[in-house]
Motif scaffolding. Structure first.
Motif, PDB file in Angstrom:
ATOM      1  N   ASP A 120      -1.735  -9.880   3.667  1.00 21.81           N
ATOM      2  CA  ASP A 120      -2.407  -8.774   4.338  1.00 21.81           C
ATOM      3  C   ASP A 120      -2.964  -7.885   3.222  1.00 21.81           C
ATOM      4  O   ASP A 120      -2.973  -8.307   2.047  1.00 21.81           O
ATOM      5  CB  ASP A 120      -1.411  -8.022   5.239  1.00 21.81           C
ATOM      6  CG  ASP A 120      -2.109  -7.002   6.122  1.00 21.81           C
ATOM      7  OD1 ASP A 120      -3.020  -7.385   6.856  1.00 21.81           O
ATOM      8  OD2 ASP A 120      -1.779  -5.809   6.060  1.00 21.81           O
ATOM      9  N   TYR A 121      -3.347  -6.693   3.559  1.00 23.83           N
ATOM     10  CA  TYR A 121      -3.915  -5.753   2.602  1.00 23.83           C
ATOM     11  C   TYR A 121      -3.064  -5.715   1.322  1.00 23.83           C
ATOM     12  O   TYR A 121      -1.857  -5.490   1.369  1.00 23.83           O
ATOM     13  CB  TYR A 121      -3.942  -4.377   3.262  1.00 23.83           C
ATOM     14  CG  TYR A 121      -4.725  -3.343   2.516  1.00 23.83           C
ATOM     15  CD1 TYR A 121      -6.083  -3.213   2.706  1.00 23.83           C
ATOM     16  CD2 TYR A 121      -4.081  -2.510   1.624  1.00 23.83           C
ATOM     17  CE1 TYR A 121      -6.798  -2.258   2.011  1.00 23.83           C
ATOM     18  CE2 TYR A 121      -4.789  -1.552   0.923  1.00 23.83           C
ATOM     19  CZ  TYR A 121      -6.147  -1.436   1.121  1.00 23.83           C
ATOM     20  OH  TYR A 121      -6.848  -0.503   0.431  1.00 23.83           O
ATOM     21  N   GLY A 122      -3.682  -5.969   0.183  1.00 23.51           N
ATOM     22  CA  GLY A 122      -2.972  -5.862  -1.102  1.00 23.51           C
ATOM     23  C   GLY A 122      -2.172  -7.085  -1.502  1.00 23.51           C
ATOM     24  O   GLY A 122      -1.540  -7.096  -2.565  1.00 23.51           O
TER      25      GLY A 122
ATOM     26  N   LYS B 193      -1.960  -1.917  -7.815  1.00 23.20           N
ATOM     27  CA  LYS B 193      -2.777  -1.735  -9.031  1.00 23.20           C
ATOM     28  C   LYS B 193      -1.987  -1.052 -10.150  1.00 23.20           C
ATOM     29  O   LYS B 193      -2.356  -1.108 -11.312  1.00 23.20           O
ATOM     30  CB  LYS B 193      -4.033  -0.923  -8.716  1.00 23.20           C
ATOM     31  CG  LYS B 193      -4.968  -1.651  -7.771  1.00 23.20           C
ATOM     32  CD  LYS B 193      -6.387  -1.098  -7.857  1.00 23.20           C
ATOM     33  CE  LYS B 193      -7.338  -1.905  -7.008  1.00 23.20           C
ATOM     34  NZ  LYS B 193      -7.422  -1.466  -5.616  1.00 23.20           N
ATOM     35  N   ASN B 194      -0.888  -0.390  -9.780  1.00 20.10           N
ATOM     36  CA  ASN B 194      -0.094   0.329 -10.786  1.00 20.10           C
ATOM     37  C   ASN B 194       0.947  -0.550 -11.478  1.00 20.10           C
ATOM     38  O   ASN B 194       1.729  -0.054 -12.272  1.00 20.10           O
ATOM     39  CB  ASN B 194       0.649   1.511 -10.145  1.00 20.10           C
ATOM     40  CG  ASN B 194      -0.322   2.576  -9.676  1.00 20.10           C
ATOM     41  OD1 ASN B 194      -1.482   2.558 -10.080  1.00 20.10           O
ATOM     42  ND2 ASN B 194       0.135   3.464  -8.824  1.00 20.10           N
ATOM     43  N   TYR B 195       0.985  -1.833 -11.133  1.00 20.60           N
ATOM     44  CA  TYR B 195       2.024  -2.705 -11.686  1.00 20.60           C
ATOM     45  C   TYR B 195       1.411  -3.892 -12.424  1.00 20.60           C
ATOM     46  O   TYR B 195       0.353  -4.393 -12.035  1.00 20.60           O
ATOM     47  CB  TYR B 195       2.947  -3.218 -10.562  1.00 20.60           C
ATOM     48  CG  TYR B 195       3.713  -2.108  -9.895  1.00 20.60           C
ATOM     49  CD1 TYR B 195       4.965  -1.711 -10.370  1.00 20.60           C
ATOM     50  CD2 TYR B 195       3.167  -1.420  -8.812  1.00 20.60           C
ATOM     51  CE1 TYR B 195       5.653  -0.672  -9.773  1.00 20.60           C
ATOM     52  CE2 TYR B 195       3.852  -0.378  -8.207  1.00 20.60           C
ATOM     53  CZ  TYR B 195       5.096  -0.009  -8.687  1.00 20.60           C
ATOM     54  OH  TYR B 195       5.771   1.029  -8.104  1.00 20.60           O
ATOM     55  N   SER B 196       2.135  -4.346 -13.437  1.00 20.59           N
ATOM     56  CA  SER B 196       1.700  -5.553 -14.148  1.00 20.59           C
ATOM     57  C   SER B 196       1.992  -6.753 -13.252  1.00 20.59           C
ATOM     58  O   SER B 196       2.772  -6.661 -12.288  1.00 20.59           O
ATOM     59  CB  SER B 196       2.472  -5.696 -15.460  1.00 20.59           C
ATOM     60  OG  SER B 196       3.838  -5.934 -15.161  1.00 20.59           O
ATOM     61  N   LEU B 197       1.396  -7.868 -13.601  1.00 18.09           N
ATOM     62  CA  LEU B 197       1.631  -9.102 -12.855  1.00 18.09           C
ATOM     63  C   LEU B 197       3.123  -9.446 -12.844  1.00 18.09           C
ATOM     64  O   LEU B 197       3.692  -9.835 -11.812  1.00 18.09           O
ATOM     65  CB  LEU B 197       0.840 -10.226 -13.543  1.00 18.09           C
ATOM     66  CG  LEU B 197       0.633 -11.494 -12.743  1.00 18.09           C
ATOM     67  CD1 LEU B 197      -0.172 -11.216 -11.504  1.00 18.09           C
ATOM     68  CD2 LEU B 197      -0.077 -12.544 -13.603  1.00 18.09           C
ATOM     69  N   PHE B 198       3.749  -9.249 -13.995  1.00 17.78           N
ATOM     70  CA  PHE B 198       5.170  -9.546 -14.146  1.00 17.78           C
ATOM     71  C   PHE B 198       6.000  -8.691 -13.176  1.00 17.78           C
ATOM     72  O   PHE B 198       6.878  -9.191 -12.458  1.00 17.78           O
ATOM     73  CB  PHE B 198       5.558  -9.262 -15.605  1.00 17.78           C
ATOM     74  CG  PHE B 198       7.000  -9.509 -15.907  1.00 17.78           C
ATOM     75  CD1 PHE B 198       7.505 -10.809 -15.966  1.00 17.78           C
ATOM     76  CD2 PHE B 198       7.853  -8.444 -16.153  1.00 17.78           C
ATOM     77  CE1 PHE B 198       8.854 -11.027 -16.246  1.00 17.78           C
ATOM     78  CE2 PHE B 198       9.198  -8.662 -16.435  1.00 17.78           C
ATOM     79  CZ  PHE B 198       9.697  -9.958 -16.482  1.00 17.78           C
TER      80      PHE B 198
ATOM     81  N   SER C  75       0.851  -1.188   0.000  1.00 17.26           N
ATOM     82  CA  SER C  75       0.000   0.000   0.000  1.00 17.26           C
ATOM     83  C   SER C  75       0.886   1.238   0.000  1.00 17.26           C
ATOM     84  O   SER C  75       2.001   1.223   0.539  1.00 17.26           O
ATOM     85  CB  SER C  75      -0.886  -0.031   1.249  1.00 17.26           C
ATOM     86  OG  SER C  75      -1.266   1.252   1.638  1.00 17.26           O
ATOM     87  N   MET C  76       0.366   2.317  -0.556  1.00 15.88           N
ATOM     88  CA  MET C  76       1.106   3.578  -0.547  1.00 15.88           C
ATOM     89  C   MET C  76       1.121   4.198   0.854  1.00 15.88           C
ATOM     90  O   MET C  76       1.844   5.153   1.093  1.00 15.88           O
ATOM     91  CB  MET C  76       0.492   4.560  -1.556  1.00 15.88           C
ATOM     92  CG  MET C  76       0.819   4.237  -3.000  1.00 15.88           C
ATOM     93  SD  MET C  76       2.589   3.998  -3.302  1.00 15.88           S
ATOM     94  CE  MET C  76       3.195   5.672  -3.143  1.00 15.88           C
TER      95      MET C  76
END
Ligand code: NAD
Length: 478
Positions: free
Chosen positions: A156-158, A122-127, A84-85
């Motif tokens: 945990d979260y995320g 959410k800002n990153y690809s699976l890779f 998380s940010m």
């Protein structure tokens, strides 16, 4: 998601860790430990801050990450990893310390820990996520901050089973031949050494905990309610992992789910809602609003104030606060989420005589079942594998004898029920049920014997007593 402890949005000059320390100090007055022991219990034993480079696309990004081991009074340490940010050192320290107390309350023999990577997944690809996760895991290996006997992360979260799988694989490839390598992390998929029953564990634990509260006739009498959960009206906020499973188990056990709330709004039907039908409806229509037979509640948070016996906030922190606490009608609040009540709300509700069942105890089902997963990994055998067939044969012999003696035959349904030997999921559920019941009575005992007026402080007292005794018995180095 799992094994989380109270999350708070970071605010300027607000230290979440100091907030936990303040709650600790309040409870510590009811314990017998000398100052030095109390200071040691509170302190974070090891803090690892990492910065490592990861190539994302054509750029190199420096990733900030943490792992905090709050207490080494028992090893390994245990606690989730959050993406998380909002991740920062203060938050990770606070969450790690809450894990120590949570584990102590439910008699899970681990010290508390927590980890975090400051990214928005959410800002990153699976890779890229896999690269970041594997790099984080190898940093933990390098610094000796992970291992089945050292420190065992969890979701945990995320994060979820997928990330835990990557961590286990990274660990195993850096530690060739380590036979217990799978026990370096929990919350893994069942095919990768996970345990059955882990997904629903927290929601099921919430149900077992609240059911036990409702089973104590003396306490129910004080709030003017009958014993048992059957027929009780329940409202649940959040239809995620914790909320959905809690609602499902309440529904299956005869409680009436009168209200459900999600971020888009709430629904209410005093005749009852079937959580599975609501979830299916929401999946197809994109909202739980306009669910057939139910009344819409436009402002989601207003659902919390509707008539009910039991309220389960299972979404976010701080949802019951000074502005709405006085209007809550429930007589029992079960904290499925971490930190759903602010201290002001706690005071208002305690003064009204509402039973608040604290998060530190009530949502500990996840870490409890993680403990079972770790035991499974160390024993290298599925729960039930050794005894299931034996139990079924034994039950069959008993049934035959009874049928012979009585001259009556059991029906097919009775036979099935009586012969059934324990599967892994049966044993996990039973271990969780036993844990939630036993720990509740420890907290209640502290409440009744120490002059404390709220269950949260009583839960803290239970935790401090157990960790304090462990430190005393460990001996302090001269
Ligand atoms: P989740 O993401 O699966 O579910 C949360 C749900 O809450 C989502 O469906 C989301 O849409 C909903 N929600 C978001 N904002 C809302 C709002 N304003 N009103 C109503 N609903 C809203 O998360 P989870 O794993 O179920 O966790 C929920 C809480 O339980 C968190 O506080 C978490 O720290 C705590 N917890 C979870 C576990 C676990 O095992 N999953 C263990 C211990 C504690």
């Amino acid at each position: 998601m799992a094994e989380t402890a109270t999350a708070k949005a970071p605010q300027a000059h607000y230290s979440f860790f100091h907030g936990v320390e303040r709650n600790f100090d309040k409870a510590a007055q009811f314990t017998r430990f000398e100052k030095g022991i109390l200071e040691q219990i509170k302190a974070c034993n090891s803090i690892l801050q990492m910065k490592f480079p990861v190539r994302i696309g054509d750029k190199i990004e420096v990733i900030e990450a943490y792992r905090v081991q709050h207490s080494h009074h028992k090893l390994p340490c245990k606690g989730g990893i959050r993406y998380s940010m909002d991740v920062n050192q203060d938050e990770v320290m606070a969450l790690a310390s809450l894990m120590t107390y949570k584990c102590a309350i439910v008699n899970v023999p681990f010290g508390g820990a927590k980890g975090g990577i400051r990214i928005n997944p959410k800002n990153y690809s699976l890779f890229d996520l896999e690269k970041i996760t594997r790099r984080y895991a190898s940093e933990l290996v390098k610094k000796n901050f992970i291992g089945p006997g050292i420190d065992v992360p969890a979701p945990d979260y995320g994060t979820g089973a997928r990330e835990m799988s990557w961590i286990a694989d990274t660990y195993a490839s850096l530690k060739p031949g380590e036979v217990d390598a799978l026990g370096c992390v929990t919350g893994k998929p069942v095919s990768q050494g996970g345990v059955r029953g882990r997904t629903e564990a927290t929601g099921l634990g919430v149900f077992y905990g609240v059911r036990e509260v409702c089973n104590v006739a003396e306490d129910m009498k004080k709030i003017g309610m009958s014993t048992g959960v059957e027929g009780k009206k329940v409202i649940v906020q959040g239809l995620g992992n914790v909320g959905y499973h809690a609602a499902k188990f309440f529904h299956e056990n005869g409680a009436i789910i009168v209200g459900l709330a999600e971020y888009e709004g709430g629904i209410y039907n005093e005749k009852g809602l079937d959580p599975d039908k609501v979830v299916a409806f929401r999946k197809s229509s994109g909202t739980l609003l306009d669910f057939p037979g139910a009344t819409n509640i436009a402002v989601s948070a207003d659902t919390l104030e509707m008539p009910c016996d039991i309220l389960i906030p299972a979404a976010l922190e701080n949802v019951i606060n000074a502005s709405n606490a006085a209007r809550i009608q429930a007589k029992i609040i079960g904290e499925g989420a971490n930190g759903p009540l602010t201290p002001e709300a706690d005071e208002i509700l305690n003064a009204k005589g509402v039973i608040v069942v604290p998060d530190m105890y009530l949502n500990a089902g996840g870490v409890t079942v993680s403990y079972f997963e770790w035991l499974k990994n160390l024993s290298h055998v599925r729960f039930g594998r050794m005894e299931r067939r034996f139990s079924e044969n034994q039950n069959n012999n008993i049934l035959h004898t009874v049928e012979g003696l009585t001259g009556k035959k059991a029906t097919d349904a009775e036979r099935k029920m009586m012969l059934h030997g324990p599967d892994e999921v049966d044993l996990v559920y039973s271990g969780l049920e036993d844990t939630m019941i036993g720990s509740y009575h420890e907290i209640r005992e502290a409440l009744l014997t120490s002059g404390i007026t709220d269950m949260r402080t009583a839960a803290f007292v239970c935790a401090i007593n157990k960790v304090g005794v462990a430190y005393e018995e460990l001996g302090i180095f001269p």
